[in-house]
Each structure stands twice: as C-alpha cells, then as structure tokens.
Design an enzyme around this catalytic site. Structure first.
Site, PDB file in Angstrom:
ATOM      1  CB  SER A  17      -5.999  -2.495  -4.628  1.00 22.51           C
ATOM      2  OG  SER A  17      -5.595  -3.407  -3.639  1.00 22.51           O
ATOM      3  CE  LYS A  68      -1.930  -3.457  -4.123  1.00 26.14           C
ATOM      4  NZ  LYS A  68      -2.610  -3.395  -2.799  1.00 26.14           N
TER       5      LYS A  68
END
Lengths: 216, 216
Positions: A140, A177
């Site tokens: 991701s 993230k």
DNA sequence: ATTTGTTTCGAACATCTGTTCGCTTATTTA
DNA sequence: TAAATAAGCGAACAGATGTTCGAAACAAAT
C-alpha cells in the site's frame, strides 16, 4: 540553560556525578557525592541536588537509591563536556532496536513477547529516540518506495505532522501510512492508487517512520 | 565460558539485568530483578546472582545497592549477544563499510580518497563479502523503490545475473540499474518509463546491490 | 547592627536494599 | 524408595540510602 548561572559548588557536583558515574558505571549516592565534593553532611548533598533538580539540570526518582540522572538539558551539556574532553575518539553511536512481530492492541507495543529479534543500527541511520523495527506487509505504500517485507524504523511518538509516514495501530494490526489531518479528522493515506484512504480517528499512532531498510 | 551451561532461569536473569540497565541507566536491585523474571522472593534473586557470580558471569560489590555489573567475561558475552543481535539463526558480525563519494574510472573504486565516511552495519542486513555504500543520484530506479539520496549497499563482483540490480561504472560516473544480457549485449535497464535502456557493453560492473537504506 | 537569604551541618527517621536463615518443593541421584 | 541436590519462598535482620528538621555559619543587602 546557561552554565554561567551555576555556582562553583554546583559545577563541582555536576562534574562529580559525571565522573563517578563513568568510573562505577552507576549513578552515585548522596553520600558518595558529599564525599567527592567535600561536603560533610548528606543533607548538604541533597540540598545541592534539590537545587540542580529545580534548575532542570538533574532528574531524580524519589526514594530510589542512585536515582539521579541527567535531565535532557543536563545531558546535552554533559555530552558537550565529554566531546570537548576527548575530541578525537569517535565512538560510533549505535542503537539497539527490537524487531516487533505480533502486535496486540491495548497492551504495550514493546512487550518482550512481541519482540522477534534485535538489531543494532548506527544512530546516523535512525537518529535518536526510542526506536523499533516493523516489517512491512502489503504494497500500500509502494509509491512512497516502501515495499512488502521492507523493514521500517519507527521512532515512538504519539502524534505526527501532516505528510509524515507513520506506523499506526488499527484493529489489532500495525499499518504504515502517510499521516494527514484535515477537517478535524485524521486520515491514513496509502500511497498506492489501488487503495482507499482510511479514516484514522480511532487509530493509535505508534510513531514516525524515520528509516527504511531493505535486504535484497 | 559456554552459554550452554546456563539454565533457562540464569539466561533470563542475565538478560533482565542487561535490559533493566539499558532502560534505567543503572544496574537493577535484587528486588527489581526478582520482579522482572517472576521470582517472588528477594532471596531467590540473590541465589541466582550468587550462582552467576561464582560462575564468573557477574561481579558484585558487597552491601552496595545496585552493585551488580557484568564481569569481563560476562561483558564479552553480552557484546557477542548484541553483535549477534540475538537473531535465532544468524550469528552475524558487523561489517564496516565505506560510503564512496567521487568515482574515477580506471582507478580502484575503493581508494581512500574516494571515501567520504564509514558506517558499521549488521551483517544480517548486507550479508558477507566486500561491501561499499553508494548514494543514489536521480530517480531512474524509482519503480524498483530506489529513490534519490537512498544509500545502496553494493557487494563487489565483476559479473551479474539477469535481473540483478547492479552498480555500474559508465563514463566516469556510477549508476544503479537492472542488469540484463540479451543477444550478446549487456543492457542496463532503468526502472522508470521516462528513461531509456542503456547499452552497457562498455560498462564496468562494480557489484550487486544487496540492500537499500533510506533515512527520512 | 540588623535583616535576609544561602549554605552547611548534625541527627533522627523512613525507606530501600542486601544478607542470612530455616523451611518447603521439585528434581536428580544413589 | 530414600537421600541428596537444586531452586524457591517468606521472614527477619543489618546496612545503605534518601528524607526531614532545626540550628548554626556565612555572605550580602538594608
């Protein structure tokens, strides 16, 4: 925090603590300090310690033997002292960091049972602070050049700045993230167009990613 | 001084002392040790300490609070432990690797005048062999998740396999590319669609990229 | 000279810490 | 099985250490 506001006695005490700590590998007791600087009463030593504590030079844990330590500011000064004293000896600074495996919400992240192994890394790579390593799952963050199975070095901190890459705890699993706060909400942004932003209001920030390590 | 003659409990105690000392910056008390390893009596902790003292692992000053320290032999072992990073398999050492700056064709790559600084890295990260570090210029390998200013660890070797990421010397400058041989020619492939493959028949392979390091 | 604030001292006290001892429990050995 | 050894426990004790308090010495300011 200027050294000039220190009295001779206070300088003497700080220097004695530094020296005794280096010699014995542990902080000195009040009586050891008293003898080192020529004070005849333990109470006098405690008086000096209390002063230095109030001035922010020292920290001390109550009722704990040898509980004296240099505060952050005091440490900075001591390090300057040492650096000046022995300038050529560059002891490479290393940090011993744990590779954290299983993550359990609620409990302390760095519990012993969560640690798979240890690695010693140069401080020039990961910087100062409380650091741990996390193995990256998934792709991701591929557009931030962080791949699956990379190891990220995370410096523990509870908050972050917009744009920081952070490790966060969400539903019992750790995720890496990009951190963003907007409209009163916290967002955890993947860096891969195949993934959607995650609302991170409930997420617990573990720390900021300060380095990426990849073995090929 | 073999570790194998240590009981689980004794290993536990040694590890606890090391950990507590690192956390608090002072040696632990018997009670702190007892709690750390799950012993319910101070006397049990002392018993373990006495054993380890007799075996030569620890030193202790009588009647002095926190007077526990690792003996010379114990210290040596602790350092080995740290060096080994306590990894379950890999008893890796450390490798002292140079960060190479200017590159000059013809001459030896690892000449002293080319070396900016040194860094010590765990062998578990870079593996064995002759290793040097190179700072990446440009974004030609961005799709391989290698960014500008990343450091790549290069293991010296003159040839490479198809698909390896290599450091190559081309026209007096070092470049990091994917290695490919085809139709009797050597190609150096960028991993960024904005760049074109380079014919590398004249290029000198410096080595294979075995690790990527990035400080944020 | 008096006052004020700082520093030191001595002593008593409370807590922490190391030590010793007898007893139990489990494991190993004879 | 019985004895021996290792490991642990709890309690009591002694020494080390941190804390508190009042008094004295000292210096600086009024």
């Amino acid at each position: 925090m200027d050294e000039s506001q220190l009295s001779d006695r206070q300088r003497q005490v700080l220097e004695a603590i530094r020296r005794l700590k280096q010699e014995t590998d542990m902080p000195p007791t009040l009586r050891e300090i008293a003898e080192a600087v020529g004070l005849k009463s333990v109470a006098s030593a405690k008086y000096q310690i209390d002063q230095l504590k109030q001035m922010g030079w020292l920290d001390q844990i109550d009722n704990v033997s040898r509980g004296i330590s240099f505060s952050d500011q005091g440490t900075r000064h001591q390090q300057e002292q040492e650096a000046a004293a022995e300038s050529n000896v560059h002891l490479g600074n290393f940090v011993r960091v744990p590779l954290v495996g299983r993550i359990a919400a609620g409990g302390p992240i760095l519990a012993e049972q969560n640690i798979d192994e240890w690695m010693t890394l140069p401080e020039s790579l990961v910087g100062k602070g409380e650091i741990f390593l996390l193995k990256v799952k998934g792709d991701s963050m591929i557009d931030a050049a962080i791949c699956e199975d990379d190891m990220v070095a995370v410096r523990v901190q509870k908050t972050a700045e917009n744009g920081d890459i952070v490790a966060a705890l969400l539903d019992d699993s750790a995720t890496v993230k990009t951190f963003k706060q907007r409209d009163g909400h916290t967002w955890l942004l993947p860096r891969n167009s195949n993934y959607e932003p995650i609302l991170g209001d409930e997420a617990q920030i573990m720390g900021k990613v300060v380095a990426v390590l990849r073995s090929l």
